[in-house]
Design a protein around this motif. Structure first.
Motif, PDB file in Angstrom:
ATOM      1  N   LYS A 206      46.317  40.124  32.606  1.00 27.11           N
ATOM      2  CA  LYS A 206      46.025  40.158  34.036  1.00 27.11           C
ATOM      3  C   LYS A 206      44.733  39.399  34.340  1.00 27.11           C
ATOM      4  O   LYS A 206      43.819  39.323  33.515  1.00 27.11           O
ATOM      5  N   GLU A 262      52.418  39.214  39.949  1.00 28.83           N
ATOM      6  CA  GLU A 262      52.493  40.534  39.311  1.00 28.83           C
ATOM      7  C   GLU A 262      51.265  40.829  38.464  1.00 28.83           C
ATOM      8  O   GLU A 262      50.920  41.999  38.232  1.00 28.83           O
ATOM      9  N   ASN A 263      50.619  39.775  37.954  1.00 23.29           N
ATOM     10  CA  ASN A 263      49.556  39.960  36.969  1.00 23.29           C
ATOM     11  C   ASN A 263      48.157  39.815  37.569  1.00 23.29           C
ATOM     12  O   ASN A 263      47.192  39.540  36.851  1.00 23.29           O
ATOM     13  N   ARG A 264      48.075  40.006  38.871  1.00 24.74           N
ATOM     14  CA  ARG A 264      46.785  39.989  39.546  1.00 24.74           C
ATOM     15  C   ARG A 264      46.131  41.368  39.463  1.00 24.74           C
ATOM     16  O   ARG A 264      46.817  42.396  39.403  1.00 24.74           O
ATOM     17  N   ARG A 265      44.787  41.376  39.463  1.00 28.49           N
ATOM     18  CA  ARG A 265      44.038  42.617  39.605  1.00 28.49           C
ATOM     19  C   ARG A 265      42.959  42.426  40.652  1.00 28.49           C
ATOM     20  O   ARG A 265      42.284  41.391  40.687  1.00 28.49           O
ATOM     21  N   ARG A 695      52.792  48.437  39.381  1.00 29.82           N
ATOM     22  CA  ARG A 695      52.316  48.004  38.075  1.00 29.82           C
ATOM     23  C   ARG A 695      53.448  47.300  37.335  1.00 29.82           C
ATOM     24  O   ARG A 695      54.590  47.759  37.346  1.00 29.82           O
TER      25      ARG A 695
END
Length: 710
Positions: A206, A262-265, A695
C-alpha cells in the motif's frame, strides 16, 4: 479463582501433553504434539478433520496462514491486512474475528494471548516455521478447549532431526520483501536439539498519501528445543521469542476511493504502527509406565506485549464520507484541516500460564484418557491517547491524555478443565468415541479512575461452569465406504468483560457424513448443524459487536448454523506426469432462529460466506519439477447480523476469487529453487469492512526462492 492443594495434587498425579489422539511414537516425538497425525489419519477420525502436511507446506512455502486455511472445508477467513499478520479465522459455527472462537494451539500449547479472558489472537505464530497444520472438528474436539463449538487449529512446528542437519530457505519478492527460514539440529545418543529462526521484512503493497513511509513490516522469530530421551521416558524444553514492527492501521478506505485505487492509504494513518513481542516457554515430560499406560505432563508460560499506536475513531470519517459527507472525505484526503485527532497507544500486556496432566491407558478394546488443566491468564491495558491536528495535510502533535476507565484496566481468568475420553473398538467395523469435558471459569475486570490505579472506576466478575458431553462413531460399511456421525455440546467462555449474571455461549452441535476411499481416490461429504442457546459476540475495536460496543460481550440470542462440507482428491497420470487434484467446497447458512429485542428470525450472521471453494492441481514430472495451481473462492459476507434485510453495499464484503501459482525444481538432493506468483490474475476485492473501512486482499505478487538442505 483460588485452587486448593488438592487440585495441584490431581494435576501432578497425571501428566499431559496437550492431546487426546496424540500422534506420538512413544517418547520419540514429544516436540511435535499432534491432534490428528497424518493426512491419512484425518480421513479415518470419528470427527471431520484435515491435515495440511509437510509436502504441501514445502511446495507452497506459505507465509500467510489465511491462504492455507482457504483450502480446508468448513473454515472461513476474513482477511484484514492482506499479509496474514492478524488472521481472522472461523470454523463452522465459530465466527472469524481474531480467531477468538477457535482453540488455537502450537504443538498442543494454547497460544492465544489470554485464551480465557482475552482470546483475540493479536499474536499468531509465524507460519513460515510450521511443518504441518491440523484442524479438528466434531465431538473429538472436546478433548481440547476452551473453545469447543467450531474446531481446533493446531500448528505443528519443525521437529528435532534424527541426524545432524538443517535447512536454509531464502525468498525474495516484490515490495522489497525478504524471507529467511533457517534451522539446524540433530540427535546423538539420548540428546537432541534444534535451533531455528525466521526473518521477514517487506515494504508492503500500500502507498500512504503524502508520505515516504512504507506500509510494511519486520519480523524476527527464534526457537530453541532441547530433548532428552531415556528408557521409556523423555523430556523436551522449548523456548520461543519473536518480535514484530509493522506499519499497520485500522483505517480502511471509502468505497469510491477503493474503486479508484485499492492499495491507497490515507495520510491520517501515516504514523500508525504495531510493535509487539512474544515469549513462550514449555516443558513436556512423557513416561511410558507400561505397554498399556502412558503418563505425560506439560507446563507452559506465554508472555505477549503489544502497542498498536493508531488513529482512534477513523470509522466515523469513513462512514460519513460513504454517506456523502464531502467534509469528511476532504479530511481523509488531507485537503481540510482537522483538530483533536486521537491516536491511541493500544498498549496491552498479556500473560498465560498453566499445567496440563494426562494419563492414557488401554483396557481391552478401550483406549481411555483422563486429564486436567489448571490455567490462568491476564490482560493489562494501559492506553494513553496522543492528540494531533491535521494542518495542511500534515499531522502536528498537540498533547497526551493519560488513561482512565476502559483504557486503564486489568482483566483475567482462572480456569480448571477436566476431561475423560474413551475410544472404543466395538468391532472391526465400528469405532465409538465418547468424551466428557468440564470447564470451570472465573473471570474479572478492574477499571481504574487514575493512572496510579489507587481508585477503582468499576469492577465486574463472572463465574461459570459447564459439563460438555459428546459422542461420535465411524462405521466401515465395506473396504471403500465409511459413515461417521457425532454430537457434542459446545462452549465459549465469556471473557474478562463478562458481568455477574451473564451466561457463557453454549451450543449443541451435530455432524454426519460419508467417506469413500479407493486407491488414490478419496471423497468425503459431511453435513453439520449447530443450535445456539445464546450466540455471543466478543467486542473489540477490530471486531465491533452489532450494537457498536468495542469491549465486553453482546448476546445475539438463539441462532442456527448449518451446512455441508465436501472434499475430494485423486491422482491422475498423463504420460510421465502425475496430476494430483484436490477439491473442497463448503455451503453454510447461519442465521438468528428466534425473534428477540435486537434481531429477527432469519437475520444472517456476520462473517460467514454461504459458499467457499478451492482447487489444488499439480503437474509433477516425477523428476524434480512440479508446477502447482491453487484456486480459492469465497462468497460475500455480512459485516453485521441482518445484512440480508438491507440493500446497502456497505453492509457486505465482496466475493473474491484468487489463483496462486508455484513452480518448483529440485536441482539435486540438497538444493531446490522455486518461483511463486500470488494472486496470479490480480483480482482485488473488498474482503473486509472491519476495522474502519473497505480493505483489499493482496495484489499480484511474485517471488523467487532458494532452499538448501544439509
Amino acid at each position: 479463582m483460588k485452587k486448593t492443594l488438592l487440585t495441584t495434587a490431581i494435576l501432578a498425579s497425571f501428566a499431559a501433553p496437550a492431546f487426546a489422539e496424540v500422534a506420538i511414537d512413544r517418547t520419540d516425538d514429544i516436540e511435535q504434539i499432534k491432534i490428528i497425525g497424518t493426512k491419512t489419519d484425518s480421513r479415518a477420525t470419528a470427527g471431520s478433520s484435515a491435515v495440511i502436511d509437510e509436502e504441501q507446506m514445502r511446495i507452497e512455502v506459505p507465509s500467510d496462514i489465511n491462504q492455507l486455511m482457504k483450502t480446508i472445508p468448513g473454515v472461513y477467513v476474513r482477511e484484514e491486512d492482506g499479509q496474514g499478520l492478524r488472521p481472522n479465522i472461523g470454523i463452522r459455527a465459530a465466527t472469524a474475528g481474531r480467531v477468538s472462537k477457535v482453540t488455537l494451539l502450537e504443538d498442543g500449547v494454547m497460544v492465544a494471548p489470554a485464551p480465557y479472558s482475552n482470546p483475540a489472537a493479536y499474536y499468531f505464530p509465524t507460519t513460515f516455521r510450521m511443518s504441518s497444520i491440523e484442524v479438528l472438528k466434531g465431538a473429538p474436539l472436546l478433548r481440547y478447549g476452551p473453545q469447543t463449538t467450531g474446531g481446533v487449529l493446531n500448528l505443528v512446528t519443525t521437529p528435532v532431526p534424527e541426524q545432524f542437519g538443517g535447512q536454509v530457505l531464502t525468498e525474495f519478492g516484490e515490495n522489497s520483501s525478504r524471507d529467511i527460514h533457517a534451522h539446524v539440529g540433530g540427535t546423538k545418543g539420548q540428546w537432541g536439539f534444534l535451533l531455528e529462526t525466521v526473518q521477514r521484512s517487506s515494504d508492503g503493497f500500500k502507498d500512504i498519501d503524502r508520505s515516504s513511509r512504507d506500509a510494511g513490516f519486520d519480523i524476527e522469530d527464534y526457537v530453541a528445543k532441547l530433548k532428552w530421551t531415556g528408557d521409556r521416558q523423555s523430556l523436551l524444553a522449548k523456548v520461543q521469542y519473536s518480535e514484530e514492527i509493522s506499519n499497520e492501521t485500522y483505517l480502511g478506505l471509502t468505497d469510491s476511493d477503493f474503486e479508484k485505487d485499492e492499495n491507497r492509504r490515507y495520510g491520517l494513518s501515516e504514523i500508525d504502527q504495531m510493535d509487539n513481542s512474544h515469549k513462550g516457554y514449555s516443558l513436556n515430560y512423557a513416561f511410558e509406565a507400561s505397554d498399556n499406560l502412558t503418563l505425560n505432563i506439560l507446563g507452559y508460560y506465554n508472555d505477549f506485549a503489544r502497542n498498536w499506536f493508531k488513529l482512534d475513531g477513523g470509522n466515523a470519517y469513513v462512514n460519513a464520507a460513504n454517506n456523502g459527507d464531502e467534509d469528511a472525505l476532504a479530511i481523509l484526503h488531507g485537503a481540510m484541516d482537522e483538530t483533536g485527532l486521537n491516536y491511541k497507544n493500544n498498549n496491552r500486556a498479556y500473560e498465560s500460564k498453566g499445567i496440563e496432566a494426562n494419563a492414557q491407558f488401554t483396557l481391552a478394546n478401550h483406549t481411555l484418557e483422563l486429564g486436567a488443566r489448571d490455567h490462568s491468564d491476564e490482560m493489562d491495558r494501559f492506553q494513553p491517547v496522543s492528540v494531533y491536528d491535521q494542518v495542511n495535510g500534515s499531522l502536528v502533535f498537540q498533547n497526551t491524555v493519560m488513561p482512565t476507565g476502559s483504557n486503564n484496566r486489568l482483566e483475567g481468568a482462572d480456569a480448571l478443565s477436566v476431561w475423560l475420553t474413551d475410544e472404543w473398538r466395538v468391532s472391526d467395523a465400528l469405532m465409538v468415541n465418547v468424551a466428557l469435558r468440564y470447564e470451570d471459569v472465573e473471570s474479572y475486570r478492574y477499571q481504574f479512575a487514575d493512572t496510579a490505579r489507587s481508585e477503582l472506576d468499576s469492577a465486574r466478575s463472572n463465574d461459570s461452569s459447564e459439563w460438555l458431553p459428546g459422542a461420535s462413531f465411524t462405521y466401515d460399511v465395506n473396504d471403500n465406504w465409511q459413515v461417521l456421525a457425532g454430537v457434542h455440546k459446545g462452549f465459549s467462555p465469556l471473557g474478562g468483560g463478562a458481568k455477574e449474571n451473564q451466561e457463557p455461549e453454549t451450543s449443541t452441535n451435530y455432524e454426519a457424513g460419508v467417506r469413500y476411499n479407493q486407491g488414490a481416490l478419496f471423497v468425503e461429504a459431511v453435513g453439520f448443524y449447530s443450535d445456539f442457546n445464546d450466540t455471543t459476540q466478543q467486542c473489540s475495536i477490530a471486531n465491533p459487536c452489532d450494537n457498536g460496543a468495542e469491549s465486553g460481550n453482546y448476546v445475539l440470542g438463539e441462532s442456527v448454523v448449518r451446512g455441508l462440507e465436501f472434499q475430494a482428491s485423486n491422482t491422475f497420470e498423463a504420460g510421465s506426469f502425475l496430476i494430483p487434484v484436490d477439491v473442497t467446497y463448503t455451503y453454510t447458512k447461519g442465521e438468528i432462529s428466534e425473534d428477540n429485542l435486537n434481531n429477527l428470525d432469519g437475520d444472517e450472521l456476520a462473517d460467514i460466506p454461504q459458499n467457499t471453494f478451492s482447487m489444488r492441481v499439480a503437474l509433477d514430472n516425477q523428476n524434480g519439477w512440479i508446477n502447482y495451481i491453487v484456486a480459492k473462492y469465497a462468497d460475500e459476507m455480512c459485516v453485521s447480523t441482518g445484512c440480508n434485510r438491507t440493500d446497502s453495499q456497505f453492509d457486505r464484503t465482496e466475493s473474491v476469487f484468487v489463483t496462486d501459482f508455484v513452480s518448483r525444481y529440485e536441482m539435486n538432493n540438497n538444493m531446490a529453487v522455486y518461483f511463486k506468483v500470488e494472486n496470479l490474475f490480480d483480482q482485488q476485492q473488498i474482503v473486509a469492512r472491519s476495522p474502519h473501512g473497505a480493505r483489499p486482499n493482496k495484489p499480484q505478487t511474485a517471488s523467487f526462492g532458494v532452499e538448501y538442505t544439509f
